[in-house]
Write a protein that holds these residues in place. Structure first.
Motif, short mmCIF file in Angstrom:
data_model
loop_
_atom_site.label_atom_id
_atom_site.label_comp_id
_atom_site.label_asym_id
_atom_site.label_seq_id
_atom_site.Cartn_x
_atom_site.Cartn_y
_atom_site.Cartn_z
N SER A 1 -9.33 -4.23 6.14
CA SER A 1 -10.61 -4.95 6.04
C SER A 1 -11.20 -4.86 4.63
N ALA A 2 -10.90 -3.76 3.94
CA ALA A 2 -11.38 -3.58 2.57
C ALA A 2 -10.48 -4.26 1.55
N GLY A 3 -9.39 -4.87 2.02
CA GLY A 3 -8.46 -5.55 1.12
C GLY A 3 -7.52 -4.62 0.39
N LEU A 4 -7.36 -3.40 0.89
CA LEU A 4 -6.56 -2.40 0.18
C LEU A 4 -5.11 -2.32 0.66
N LEU A 5 -4.75 -3.10 1.66
CA LEU A 5 -3.37 -3.10 2.13
C LEU A 5 -2.62 -4.37 1.76
N ASP A 6 -3.27 -5.26 1.03
CA ASP A 6 -2.59 -6.48 0.59
C ASP A 6 -1.40 -6.11 -0.29
N GLY A 7 -0.22 -6.62 0.08
CA GLY A 7 0.97 -6.33 -0.69
C GLY A 7 1.56 -4.96 -0.44
N HIS A 8 1.06 -4.26 0.59
CA HIS A 8 1.57 -2.94 0.93
C HIS A 8 2.08 -2.94 2.36
N ARG A 9 3.04 -2.11 2.62
CA ARG A 9 3.56 -1.89 3.96
C ARG A 9 2.68 -0.84 4.65
N CYS A 10 2.40 -1.04 5.94
CA CYS A 10 1.53 -0.09 6.64
C CYS A 10 1.95 0.02 8.10
N THR A 11 1.34 0.97 8.79
CA THR A 11 1.53 1.10 10.23
C THR A 11 0.21 1.44 10.88
N ILE A 12 0.18 1.37 12.21
CA ILE A 12 -1.02 1.67 12.98
C ILE A 12 -0.57 2.07 14.38
N HIS A 13 -1.43 2.69 15.15
CA HIS A 13 -1.08 3.12 16.50
C HIS A 13 -0.56 1.94 17.32
#
Length: 345
Positions: free
Chosen positions: A122-134
């Motif tokens: 939501s803060a725009g900090l994962l754009d262009g990054h790989r991530c995961t979540i529960h």
């Protein structure tokens, strides 16, 4: 990059706690650091707690923790970890976004536990990054942020961003970091203290396998259920499911009745309705969009199935009054366009 050898010790880590954060994820992240300090005989890590307003924050289990201060007090840290949990979309505060973007410009490694990936996105900090979540939040996250590369891994480390699915996966995240920074031998000793029989890497599954979850080991039945779980938006017909598993439709019916005490159609419907409930609770998608995402041919049909299964309508699930805005429960559900209707729904 997060996980690189720190320039100095102790490595100072700030944990930002949001209301209803996951206590198990939070403690699973801190305890490996504590034990690493004890077993090494050195102050390798230090951890400090903060909240957006500096006030005590209650976890989802009701236990409240008292932070050292608010966001502006969280200065001088090379690593910041956002801790959240249930209903993350309801507790996000916009000043947190601005603060996260500010520390990002300073080169801080920023990560999250459990549903904290929603905050970073939501803060725009994962754009262009790989991530995961529960895993429970993954479908809703994918709907809200379709442009972000989200995985079902236990944890992800992508340059200065790191995310963790939560629960005990936070132990494995930190054990991997300890191994990268201070050697596998220390990480193994820490794991042994927790009776954690092995250090999982990021590719381990978040969820138990189908046999363990269902208490069923029939290979063809499990194959059918896997196909169902992979095709919730565009449901497969009974004949298609049987063909994929090398069964006749009659054999398929018998297997479901014997092992799961329900028909294949009923089991498939329950899977779709449970996914729908998560989307209703975790996103702002309209009821029609939720119906479409879960393979229903019309929102009115979806509403009826939902009410029959959960005992209340989709609108009630979200706490929307029955006649809000003068619209009745039945009037609220329009038919989907003919072009979006699919067989087998």
């Amino acid at each position: 990059m997060f996980g690189a050898t720190p320039r100095e010790t102790p490595q100072r880590i700030a944990f930002v706690m949001l209301p209803r954060f996951s206590m198990i994820a939070f403690t699973s992240a801190i305890e490996p650091l504590r034990v690493a300090n004890r077993l090494s005989g050195q102050a390798l890590y230090s951890w400090h707690l903060f909240s957006p307003d500096g006030k005590p924050v209650a976890a989802s289990n009701g236990i409240a923790l008292t932070p050292e201060g608010d966001l502006e007090a969280a200065t001088g840290f090379g690593t910041v970890i956002v801790c959240s949990g249930i209903d993350v979309q309801k507790v996000i505060v916009k000043p947190l976004f601005a603060w996260l973007r500010k520390i990002d410009r300073k080169g801080v490694d920023i990560g999250s536990l459990c549903t904290g990936a929603h905050v970073l996105a939501s803060a725009g900090l994962l754009d262009g990054h790989r991530c995961t979540i529960h895993w429970e939040n993954l479908p809703a996250f994918a709907e809200d942020f379709p442009e972000i590369d989200v995985t079902a891994e236990l944890f992800e480390i992508d340059r200065s961003r790191f995310t963790c699915a939560g629960g005990t996966a936070a132990i494995d995240l930190m054990l991997n970091v300890i191994a990268m920074q201070h050697g596998h031998e220390l990480a193994a000793k820490v794991a042994d203290q927790f009776m954690h029989e092995r250090i999982r890497d990021r590719h381990d599954h978040q969820r138990m396998g189908l046999p363990a979850r269902l208490g069923v080991r029939h290979p063809k039945l499990l194959k059918v259920i896997q196909f169902m779980e992979e095709n919730l938006e565009e449901p497969l017909s009974r004949a298609e499911l049987a063909r994929e598993a090398g069964l006749s439709t009659r054999q398929l019916e018998r297997l479901f009745r014997k092992y799961l005490t329900r028909s294949p159609a009923r089991y498939y419907l329950e899977l779709r309705l449970n996914k729908a409930r998560l989307l209703l609770l975790q996103t702002n998608m309209s009821v029609i969009d939720v119906a479409l995402a879960c393979g229903f041919v019309s929102a009115s049909h979806f509403s009826k199935c939902y009410r029959d299964y959960f005992g209340h309508t989709p609108r009630k699930e979200r706490g929307v009054p029955l006649h809000e805005g003068g619209v009745s429960d039945d009037e609220d559900y329009d038919e989907l366009p003919a072009s979006s209707q699919r067989p087998g729904a």
